[in-house]
Design a protein around this motif. Structure first.
Motif, PDB file in Angstrom:
ATOM      1  N   THR A  28      41.877 -10.211  12.365  1.00 54.15           N
ATOM      2  CA  THR A  28      42.056 -11.362  11.473  1.00 54.15           C
ATOM      3  C   THR A  28      42.474 -12.628  12.213  1.00 54.15           C
ATOM      4  O   THR A  28      42.665 -13.668  11.592  1.00 54.15           O
ATOM      5  CB  THR A  28      43.107 -11.039  10.402  1.00 54.15           C
ATOM      6  OG1 THR A  28      44.356 -10.748  11.053  1.00 54.15           O
ATOM      7  CG2 THR A  28      42.692  -9.838   9.570  1.00 54.15           C
ATOM      8  N   LEU A  31      40.586 -15.824  11.434  1.00 51.13           N
ATOM      9  CA  LEU A  31      40.395 -16.200  10.041  1.00 51.13           C
ATOM     10  C   LEU A  31      41.292 -17.368   9.664  1.00 51.13           C
ATOM     11  O   LEU A  31      42.464 -17.416  10.063  1.00 51.13           O
ATOM     12  CB  LEU A  31      40.674 -15.002   9.132  1.00 51.13           C
ATOM     13  CG  LEU A  31      39.740 -13.815   9.354  1.00 51.13           C
ATOM     14  CD1 LEU A  31      40.156 -12.643   8.467  1.00 51.13           C
ATOM     15  CD2 LEU A  31      38.300 -14.207   9.107  1.00 51.13           C
ATOM     16  N   LYS A  32      40.766 -18.295   8.897  1.00 46.52           N
ATOM     17  CA  LYS A  32      41.504 -19.503   8.529  1.00 46.52           C
ATOM     18  C   LYS A  32      41.906 -19.511   7.045  1.00 46.52           C
ATOM     19  O   LYS A  32      43.006 -19.945   6.711  1.00 46.52           O
ATOM     20  CB  LYS A  32      40.665 -20.742   8.832  1.00 46.52           C
ATOM     21  CG  LYS A  32      40.337 -20.914  10.292  1.00 46.52           C
ATOM     22  CD  LYS A  32      41.574 -21.135  11.118  1.00 46.52           C
ATOM     23  CE  LYS A  32      41.276 -21.500  12.557  1.00 46.52           C
ATOM     24  NZ  LYS A  32      40.706 -20.370  13.326  1.00 46.52           N
ATOM     25  N   ALA A  34      41.500 -17.425   3.040  1.00 42.90           N
ATOM     26  CA  ALA A  34      41.039 -16.381   2.128  1.00 42.90           C
ATOM     27  C   ALA A  34      40.739 -17.039   0.785  1.00 42.90           C
ATOM     28  O   ALA A  34      41.455 -17.952   0.364  1.00 42.90           O
ATOM     29  CB  ALA A  34      42.105 -15.309   1.962  1.00 42.90           C
ATOM     30  N   TRP A  53      45.454 -18.703   5.980  1.00 37.96           N
ATOM     31  CA  TRP A  53      45.791 -17.360   6.440  1.00 37.96           C
ATOM     32  C   TRP A  53      47.262 -17.247   6.831  1.00 37.96           C
ATOM     33  O   TRP A  53      47.767 -16.151   7.014  1.00 37.96           O
ATOM     34  CB  TRP A  53      44.892 -16.933   7.611  1.00 37.96           C
ATOM     35  CG  TRP A  53      44.678 -15.458   7.535  1.00 37.96           C
ATOM     36  CD1 TRP A  53      45.377 -14.478   8.166  1.00 37.96           C
ATOM     37  CD2 TRP A  53      43.713 -14.794   6.716  1.00 37.96           C
ATOM     38  NE1 TRP A  53      44.914 -13.242   7.779  1.00 37.96           N
ATOM     39  CE2 TRP A  53      43.896 -13.404   6.900  1.00 37.96           C
ATOM     40  CE3 TRP A  53      42.725 -15.221   5.834  1.00 37.96           C
ATOM     41  CZ2 TRP A  53      43.120 -12.463   6.242  1.00 37.96           C
ATOM     42  CZ3 TRP A  53      41.953 -14.292   5.193  1.00 37.96           C
ATOM     43  CH2 TRP A  53      42.152 -12.930   5.401  1.00 37.96           C
ATOM     44  N   MET A  72      49.606 -14.386  -0.086  1.00 39.99           N
ATOM     45  CA  MET A  72      49.258 -13.499   1.021  1.00 39.99           C
ATOM     46  C   MET A  72      50.540 -12.911   1.583  1.00 39.99           C
ATOM     47  O   MET A  72      51.574 -13.587   1.622  1.00 39.99           O
ATOM     48  CB  MET A  72      48.516 -14.264   2.112  1.00 39.99           C
ATOM     49  CG  MET A  72      48.078 -13.396   3.278  1.00 39.99           C
ATOM     50  SD  MET A  72      47.082 -14.288   4.453  1.00 39.99           S
ATOM     51  CE  MET A  72      45.629 -14.656   3.514  1.00 39.99           C
ATOM     52  N   GLY A  76      49.551 -10.672   6.785  1.00 40.95           N
ATOM     53  CA  GLY A  76      48.204 -11.232   6.764  1.00 40.95           C
ATOM     54  C   GLY A  76      47.123 -10.192   6.528  1.00 40.95           C
ATOM     55  O   GLY A  76      45.959 -10.410   6.884  1.00 40.95           O
ATOM     56  N   VAL A  79      45.852  -9.951   0.343  1.00 36.59           N
ATOM     57  CA  VAL A  79      45.765 -11.197  -0.420  1.00 36.59           C
ATOM     58  C   VAL A  79      45.815 -10.819  -1.891  1.00 36.59           C
ATOM     59  O   VAL A  79      45.227  -9.798  -2.285  1.00 36.59           O
ATOM     60  CB  VAL A  79      44.451 -11.953  -0.123  1.00 36.59           C
ATOM     61  CG1 VAL A  79      44.482 -13.336  -0.769  1.00 36.59           C
ATOM     62  CG2 VAL A  79      44.218 -12.070   1.368  1.00 36.59           C
ATOM     63  N   ALA A  98      36.764 -14.107   3.126  1.00 37.51           N
ATOM     64  CA  ALA A  98      37.510 -14.710   4.230  1.00 37.51           C
ATOM     65  C   ALA A  98      36.573 -15.566   5.065  1.00 37.51           C
ATOM     66  O   ALA A  98      35.405 -15.219   5.264  1.00 37.51           O
ATOM     67  CB  ALA A  98      38.146 -13.623   5.095  1.00 37.51           C
TER      68      ALA A  98
END
Length: 123
Positions: A28, A31-32, A34, A53, A72, A76, A79, A98
């Motif tokens: 993850t 990832l920026k 969700a 995130w 969240m 992380g 969600v 995501a």
């Protein structure tokens, strides 16, 4: 490979509440955001809520604002979408997604999707 799995959907009466969960597995780090999307019967899929995130910068659609809360966990890897005062028009398949992009409102930029969970609100 990032995997997302939603749970918590079901049948609820008008005015009721549901909490959707999205379990996230895999790498993850990149990832920026969700996002929670929904697709109502005969309609296009639409963004309902999104969150950074790091658990920051929550944002909502007009229909969700004031009734839904996105969150969240600190790890992380989960969600949530808390939905209150549900209405029949909230009936839809809800998807967790995501993105590695900061443009969380652009559906086409979401990289990973769950299979969806059905929410049905009876009147």
């Amino acid at each position: 490979q990032v995997r997302l799995e939603e749970s918590g959907g079901g049948l609820v009466q008008e005015g009721g509440s549901l909490r959707l969960s999205c379990a996230v597995s895999g790498p993850t780090l990149r990832l920026k955001f969700a996002g929670w999307f929904r697709q109502r019967l005969g309609k296009e899929r639409e963004l309902v809520a999104a969150i950074g995130w790091s658990g920051d910068s929550p944002d909502y659609s007009d229909s969700a604002r004031g009734r839904f809360t996105v969150s969240m966990n600190t790890a992380g890897d989960s969600v949530y979408l808390q939905m209150t005062n549900l209405q029949p028009e909230d009936t839809a398949v809800y998807y967790c997604a995501a993105t590695r992009n900061f443009a969380y409102d652009v559906q086409a930029l979401y990289d990973y999707w769950g299979q969806g969970t059905q929410v049905t609100v009876s009147s």
